[in-house]
Design an enzyme around this catalytic site. Structure first.
Site, PDB file in Angstrom:
ATOM      1  N   ASP A   1       0.843  -1.235  -0.021  1.00 44.32           N
ATOM      2  CA  ASP A   1      -0.092  -0.131  -0.143  1.00 44.32           C
ATOM      3  C   ASP A   1       0.880   1.236  -0.045  1.00 44.32           C
ATOM      4  O   ASP A   1       1.421   1.542   0.886  1.00 44.32           O
ATOM      5  CB  ASP A   1      -0.811  -0.175   1.345  1.00 44.32           C
ATOM      6  CG  ASP A   1      -1.839   1.164   1.334  1.00 44.32           C
ATOM      7  OD1 ASP A   1      -2.016   1.756   0.147  1.00 44.32           O
ATOM      8  OD2 ASP A   1      -2.393   1.304   2.446  1.00 44.32           O
TER       9      ASP A   1
ATOM     10  N   ASP B   1      -1.935   6.005  -5.680  1.00 43.31           N
ATOM     11  CA  ASP B   1      -2.468   4.709  -4.625  1.00 43.31           C
ATOM     12  C   ASP B   1      -2.284   3.242  -4.991  1.00 43.31           C
ATOM     13  O   ASP B   1      -3.617   3.051  -5.470  1.00 43.31           O
ATOM     14  CB  ASP B   1      -3.482   5.424  -3.775  1.00 43.31           C
ATOM     15  CG  ASP B   1      -3.629   4.547  -2.701  1.00 43.31           C
ATOM     16  OD1 ASP B   1      -2.715   3.582  -2.165  1.00 43.31           O
ATOM     17  OD2 ASP B   1      -4.626   4.781  -1.702  1.00 43.31           O
TER      18      ASP B   1
END
Ligand SMILES: *[C@@H]1O[C@H](CO)[C@@H](O)[C@H](O)[C@H]1NC(C)=O
Ligand SMILES: *[C@@H]1O[C@H](CO)[C@@H](O)[C@H](O)[C@H]1NC(C)=O
Ligand SMILES: *[C@@H]1O[C@H](CO)[C@@H](O)[C@H](O)[C@H]1NC(C)=O
Ligand SMILES: *[C@@H]1O[C@H](CO)[C@@H](O)[C@H](O)[C@H]1NC(C)=O
Length: 497
Positions: A91, A289
């Site tokens: 992430d 992201d």
């Protein structure tokens, strides 16, 4: 666009950016650490329920829901002495590395297939801050526990003293590797701890890489694995120029804490035309992201993209297209950093995702509908736009946390060779990159016009050959209605597989 903002605050500055620490002598020969990441469909494994991390108080946060069927990127790591193997989700949108505690409720009865961590079985475990680790995600899932230090092994590299979180109490059956800015660490936002050296910083501190930077190559939707390269770039994994962009400071501060770059144009291109789309949000700060599977863009822009690609909404307001559009030769060309800046083309084959049901009437009757990879962000005073995996697979992205820059290039799908170039020193600029030449001239608030017609649209819907997507069986039954969007076609009924 705000002016260049070198990270002069916090932990990165304390490493001595631009000062005497810029010494390459102690790093291993290559100065890079390579880590494989595997793409996993939720339907093939445990349900991936992570959304974007909630931002700290003071900013408006929308719920950006990840589609649970669109998968996530996982990395194998080892923790403790002797090493315990766990698989964590990668992430770039959060900053803590954490794993699930073996004794937690969620792991009872074999609930943690990705592995968990048992501190009692590690002789090198040191508990740092009891109860200080608490992270929440936008889908309301969360993890709470302690921060600790231990040995951490990733991509063949060993860190002797990594700070991590342990989820003693969590409803997520696996942990994460968060590689964002230390200032975005969960315990920092909540005031529980001071910034600590997270994975990208600790790699530098232990001399495995020369600076705090890494590059990400996710590869094709059809491919199962990509890679994350700490401390360097791989010039065989992209084509065309690698363009450098400044990262925006977070809206409520002057510090860069996330990977937001300026999206300045989107053009729809097909054999029937090329349409420059407009948006009142340009230049739009968009966060790159990897922890988000879909992309979320300004509403006016998305409506134009839906016209081009004949995207309709189902009853849950989720965008769908016929699955055979995966063969469409149409693509969207994303421009960043103004005229002559970075360009990433995203083809329909990367935007047509998992099958969700069959159309039962209307023009697409009998065809299978697939989820489309781009959605709108609800209009709020302070919207947060995200380019997630549906965009990132088409790009080679370099994240430079010292100079607060990112670099983008068109990916080289399925590249098998490799030409790794390490950053030579701390605070060195991204190797082989050139700055977006007109980034300083980007004007905020100059509304770009919406096209009056969409000649490229016809080329988006022409497909040939059988779709290579196989509809999955065994999904939920039922009947849904899908409204045709802005095309005046009326209602089309739609049944789930
Ligand atoms: C490990 O890191 C912690 C801070 O995270 C520090 O207090 C400790 O001294 C370090 N230990 C070693 C052996 O470097
Ligand atoms: C990449 O490889 C996969 C098979 O592993 C294949 O299905 C896909 O079409 C390839 N992509 C491109 C762009 O060549
Ligand atoms: C991306 O699309 C633009 C616009 O059609 C084109 O000029 C450019 O060559 C494309 N780039 C790549 C790498 O295919
Ligand atoms: C959906 O359509 C496909 C062919 O496009 C067919 O094979 C499948 O059986 C259909 N499923 C249902 C539930 O009607």
């Amino acid at each position: 666009m705000k002016s260049r903002n070198v990270n002069t605050l916090g932990l990165l500055a304390s490493l001595g950016v631009g000062a005497v620490l810029a010494d390459t002598g102690s790093a291993p020969a290559a100065g890079v650490v390579h880590m494989d990441i595997q793409r996993r469909n939720a339907v093939d494994g445990p349900v991936v329920k992570l959304g974007r991390r909630s931002s700290s108080s003071g900013t408006v946060t929308e719920t950006l829901e990840n589609s649970i069927n669109e998968g996530a990127y996982m990395a194998n790591v080892k923790v403790g002495t002797p090493l315990q193997t766990v698989t964590l989700q990668l992430d770039t949108g959060s900053s803590d590395t954490w794993m699930v505690y073996t004794g937690s409720t969620i792991c009872q009865g074999g609930g943690c297939n990705d592995g968990s961590f048992d501190p009692d079985k590690s002789s090198t475990f040191t508990d740092l801050a009891k109860g200080a680790f608490a992270i929440g995600y936008s889908d309301q899932s969360s993890a709470k526990g302690d921060y600790f230090n231990d040995v951490f092994q990733i991509g063949g590299a060993t860190l002797q003293n990594m700070t991590m979180g342990i989820g003693l109490n969590t409803d997520i059956p696996f942990g994460l590797v968060g590689v964002g800015y230390p200032s975005n660490e969960a315990g920092v936002s909540s005031g529980q701890i001071k910034e600590y050296a997270n994975l990208p910083v600790q790699m530098y501190k232990e001399g495995l890489v020369n600076t705090v930077a890494y590059s990400m190559w996710l590869n094709d939707l059809e491919a199962s694995a990509g890679s994350l390269l700490f401390g360097g770039i791989d010039t065989a994994k992209f084509s065309g120029p690698l363009m450098r962009l400044q990262l925006y400071p977070t809206s409520d501060s002057t510090t860069v804490t996330e990977f937001a770059v300026a999206l300045t144009s989107v053009t729809a291109v097909s054999k029937s035309g090329s349409d420059k789309l407009g948006s009142s949000a340009f230049p739009a700060p968009v966060v790159l992201d990897s922890g988000t599977t879909l992309s979320f863009l300004p509403d006016d822009l998305v409506q134009e993209m839906y016209k081009e690609a004949s995207v309709t909404l189902d009853d849950n307001s989720k965008p769908v297209v016929p699955c055979n559009y995966i063969n469409s030769k149409g693509y969207f060309s994303f421009g960043f950093g103004g005229a002559g800046g970075a360009v990433v083309n995203v083809s329909m084959s990367e935007l047509v995702l998992t099958p969700v049901g069959n159309y039962t009437s209307g023009a697409n009757k009998g065809q299978t509908a697939c989820r489309f990879g781009i959605e709108t962000v609800p209009s709020t005073a302070n919207p947060s736009y995200v380019l997630g995996d549906s965009f990132l697979r088409s790009a080679f992205v370099v994240y430079d946390l010292v100079n607060n820059e990112a670099a983008l290039a068109q990916t080289n799908f399925n590249a098998t060779n490799s030409n790794i170039v390490a950053f030579p020193s701390l605070s060195a600029t991204i190797p082989s990159s050139t700055p977006a030449p007109n980034e300083a001239n980007i004007q905020q608030g100059v509304v770009s016009a919406t096209p009056t017609s969409y000649p490229a649209a016809a080329g988006f819907t022409s497909t040939s050959a059988a779709g290579r997507v196989q509809a999955r069986s065994g999904e939920v039954g039922g009947v849904m209605l899908a409204a045709m969007l802005s095309l005046g076609v009326g209602l089309v009924s739609f049944s789930m597989l």
